[in-house]
Scaffold this motif. Sequence first.
Motif, PDB file in Angstrom:
ATOM      1  N   SER A  65       0.832  -1.206   0.000  1.00 53.61           N
ATOM      2  CA  SER A  65       0.000   0.000   0.000  1.00 53.61           C
ATOM      3  C   SER A  65       0.865   1.253   0.000  1.00 53.61           C
ATOM      4  O   SER A  65       0.567   2.228  -0.700  1.00 53.61           O
ATOM      5  CB  SER A  65      -0.925  -0.012   1.224  1.00 53.61           C
ATOM      6  OG  SER A  65      -1.766   1.114   1.244  1.00 53.61           O
ATOM      7  N   ALA A  66       1.946   1.233   0.782  1.00 57.35           N
ATOM      8  CA  ALA A  66       2.831   2.402   0.871  1.00 57.35           C
ATOM      9  C   ALA A  66       3.487   2.706  -0.470  1.00 57.35           C
ATOM     10  O   ALA A  66       3.581   3.869  -0.883  1.00 57.35           O
ATOM     11  CB  ALA A  66       3.895   2.164   1.941  1.00 57.35           C
TER      12      ALA A  66
ATOM     13  N   GLY B  39      -3.153  14.509  -4.626  1.00 56.93           N
ATOM     14  CA  GLY B  39      -1.757  14.157  -4.369  1.00 56.93           C
ATOM     15  C   GLY B  39      -1.377  14.351  -2.914  1.00 56.93           C
ATOM     16  O   GLY B  39      -0.673  13.516  -2.325  1.00 56.93           O
ATOM     17  N   ALA B  40      -1.857  15.456  -2.318  1.00 53.08           N
ATOM     18  CA  ALA B  40      -1.559  15.718  -0.906  1.00 53.08           C
ATOM     19  C   ALA B  40      -2.185  14.659  -0.021  1.00 53.08           C
ATOM     20  O   ALA B  40      -1.586  14.198   0.962  1.00 53.08           O
ATOM     21  CB  ALA B  40      -2.067  17.101  -0.516  1.00 53.08           C
TER      22      ALA B  40
ATOM     23  N   GLY C 218       3.601   6.513  -5.361  1.00 54.28           N
ATOM     24  CA  GLY C 218       3.493   6.849  -6.774  1.00 54.28           C
ATOM     25  C   GLY C 218       2.382   7.843  -7.054  1.00 54.28           C
ATOM     26  O   GLY C 218       2.572   8.820  -7.795  1.00 54.28           O
ATOM     27  N   PHE C 219       1.207   7.629  -6.438  1.00 52.01           N
ATOM     28  CA  PHE C 219       0.077   8.537  -6.650  1.00 52.01           C
ATOM     29  C   PHE C 219       0.350   9.910  -6.032  1.00 52.01           C
ATOM     30  O   PHE C 219      -0.065  10.936  -6.578  1.00 52.01           O
ATOM     31  CB  PHE C 219      -1.197   7.943  -6.059  1.00 52.01           C
ATOM     32  CG  PHE C 219      -1.755   6.802  -6.853  1.00 52.01           C
ATOM     33  CD1 PHE C 219      -2.198   6.988  -8.149  1.00 52.01           C
ATOM     34  CD2 PHE C 219      -1.830   5.534  -6.315  1.00 52.01           C
ATOM     35  CE1 PHE C 219      -2.715   5.940  -8.893  1.00 52.01           C
ATOM     36  CE2 PHE C 219      -2.335   4.471  -7.048  1.00 52.01           C
ATOM     37  CZ  PHE C 219      -2.780   4.673  -8.342  1.00 52.01           C
TER      38      PHE C 219
ATOM     39  N   LEU D 146      -8.458   9.894 -15.370  1.00 49.85           N
ATOM     40  CA  LEU D 146      -8.828   8.535 -15.788  1.00 49.85           C
ATOM     41  C   LEU D 146      -7.795   7.523 -15.307  1.00 49.85           C
ATOM     42  O   LEU D 146      -8.152   6.468 -14.766  1.00 49.85           O
ATOM     43  CB  LEU D 146      -8.945   8.492 -17.313  1.00 49.85           C
ATOM     44  CG  LEU D 146      -9.353   7.139 -17.923  1.00 49.85           C
ATOM     45  CD1 LEU D 146     -10.712   6.713 -17.395  1.00 49.85           C
ATOM     46  CD2 LEU D 146      -9.347   7.218 -19.442  1.00 49.85           C
ATOM     47  N   ILE D 147      -6.517   7.854 -15.500  1.00 46.26           N
ATOM     48  CA  ILE D 147      -5.446   6.957 -15.052  1.00 46.26           C
ATOM     49  C   ILE D 147      -5.489   6.788 -13.535  1.00 46.26           C
ATOM     50  O   ILE D 147      -5.317   5.692 -12.994  1.00 46.26           O
ATOM     51  CB  ILE D 147      -4.070   7.497 -15.495  1.00 46.26           C
ATOM     52  CG1 ILE D 147      -3.968   7.476 -17.022  1.00 46.26           C
ATOM     53  CG2 ILE D 147      -2.936   6.693 -14.871  1.00 46.26           C
ATOM     54  CD1 ILE D 147      -2.735   8.164 -17.567  1.00 46.26           C
ATOM     55  N   ASN D 148      -5.755   7.884 -12.842  1.00 40.97           N
ATOM     56  CA  ASN D 148      -5.791   7.858 -11.381  1.00 40.97           C
ATOM     57  C   ASN D 148      -6.948   7.006 -10.858  1.00 40.97           C
ATOM     58  O   ASN D 148      -6.805   6.277  -9.879  1.00 40.97           O
ATOM     59  CB  ASN D 148      -5.915   9.288 -10.841  1.00 40.97           C
ATOM     60  CG  ASN D 148      -5.049   9.504  -9.619  1.00 40.97           C
ATOM     61  OD1 ASN D 148      -4.028   8.855  -9.446  1.00 40.97           O
ATOM     62  ND2 ASN D 148      -5.451  10.412  -8.756  1.00 40.97           N
ATOM     63  N   VAL D 149      -8.104   7.111 -11.494  1.00 43.86           N
ATOM     64  CA  VAL D 149      -9.263   6.310 -11.082  1.00 43.86           C
ATOM     65  C   VAL D 149      -8.947   4.825 -11.206  1.00 43.86           C
ATOM     66  O   VAL D 149      -9.202   4.030 -10.281  1.00 43.86           O
ATOM     67  CB  VAL D 149     -10.511   6.654 -11.924  1.00 43.86           C
ATOM     68  CG1 VAL D 149     -11.610   5.626 -11.699  1.00 43.86           C
ATOM     69  CG2 VAL D 149     -11.032   8.041 -11.554  1.00 43.86           C
ATOM     70  N   ILE D 150      -8.381   4.434 -12.343  1.00 47.93           N
ATOM     71  CA  ILE D 150      -8.047   3.025 -12.574  1.00 47.93           C
ATOM     72  C   ILE D 150      -7.009   2.544 -11.555  1.00 47.93           C
ATOM     73  O   ILE D 150      -7.143   1.471 -10.959  1.00 47.93           O
ATOM     74  CB  ILE D 150      -7.522   2.828 -14.014  1.00 47.93           C
ATOM     75  CG1 ILE D 150      -8.625   3.149 -15.024  1.00 47.93           C
ATOM     76  CG2 ILE D 150      -7.020   1.402 -14.207  1.00 47.93           C
ATOM     77  CD1 ILE D 150      -8.159   3.181 -16.465  1.00 47.93           C
ATOM     78  N   GLY D 151      -5.979   3.373 -11.338  1.00 47.38           N
ATOM     79  CA  GLY D 151      -4.916   2.999 -10.409  1.00 47.38           C
ATOM     80  C   GLY D 151      -5.396   2.884  -8.975  1.00 47.38           C
ATOM     81  O   GLY D 151      -5.073   1.922  -8.269  1.00 47.38           O
ATOM     82  N   CYS D 152      -6.194   3.858  -8.528  1.00 45.51           N
ATOM     83  CA  CYS D 152      -6.699   3.838  -7.151  1.00 45.51           C
ATOM     84  C   CYS D 152      -7.683   2.688  -6.937  1.00 45.51           C
ATOM     85  O   CYS D 152      -7.686   2.053  -5.876  1.00 45.51           O
ATOM     86  CB  CYS D 152      -7.370   5.177  -6.816  1.00 45.51           C
ATOM     87  SG  CYS D 152      -6.218   6.540  -6.622  1.00 45.51           S
ATOM     88  N   ALA D 153      -8.517   2.424  -7.936  1.00 44.07           N
ATOM     89  CA  ALA D 153      -9.461   1.308  -7.839  1.00 44.07           C
ATOM     90  C   ALA D 153      -8.702  -0.013  -7.725  1.00 44.07           C
ATOM     91  O   ALA D 153      -9.090  -0.910  -6.967  1.00 44.07           O
ATOM     92  CB  ALA D 153     -10.385   1.293  -9.053  1.00 44.07           C
TER      93      ALA D 153
END
Length: 298
Positions: free
Chosen positions: A16-17, A43-44, A22-23, A122-129
């Motif tokens: 998780s860390a 990001g913060a 990366g995000f 879009l990239i962030n949604v996929i990555g976080c999901a």
Amino acid sequence: MSGRKNISERRILIYSALLTLGFAVGGIVLGNWVGSMVIIFDGAYSLVSLALTLLSLLAATLMARPNSKRFPHGLAALEPIVIAIKAAVILGLVCISIYSAIISVFEGGREIDTSVATLFGLINVIGCAFGWALVANKNKKLGSGLIAAEIKQWQMDTLISVAVLLGFVVAWLLLQTSLSAYAVYADPVMMLLMAGYFLKVPAVMLKEALSELLHMSANNSLCNEVHQCVTEVPSNNAVDLTVSSVTKVGNELRIDIDMHIEEQIKIAPKDIEITRNQLAKKLKHLPYKCQLNLSLVV
């Protein structure tokens, strides 16, 4: 907590860390580049999540240590302490972001590069999901409170990313219409719309953690399950068992049980031990380390 379970817990927290790092870096860098406060907030939030994940990792390591003279009851209380800190920090971050969004609205909004920002969203949604699903799936068998708090962090991060994406889509659509002048408000307004949910989740986390630290009674479903287990213990005409209290602290479930006996009846120590073993067997299926305290009541 068993050694194997603790190792699994720490491994999940390390995964998780690394994902969070990366995000965090990507969000802060890109947010400053395109001028989006929502991306900067994302990001913060990820950066704060990283610090909190490292705190959880430290707590998991300390909780794995055996009981000592200094900590005769172990360090189970570290879990609600860490969760309370997480909740308080997230609440503070959300409040600061809401304040910044309100100031931005009064100052005339913010212009952003919607094309780049939408792609990032879009990239962030996929990555976080993916991160949310990965951590949640690994915790199914583990049942760790620290990982459960981590899952809530990923859940919030995913929903923030969805809100970011929707905000940029709305801004882009506005730019294609006669209402293009209002596109500058999409970013801060989306931040404000997210506020209700993001205030509720950490508030609930904080409430639950404080209830454990104050040794308040466990939730009704857990108390009812303990009561049911106690009633299923083979009856003994000389002893009547009643649950006095059920409290949860971290991964420990502390159960106080009164053993009511008639004044003229004497009960042998081996009978008490048999009753304790029967109770422990009935409670074994619960995903907690059960601590039984039996008290004789005449």
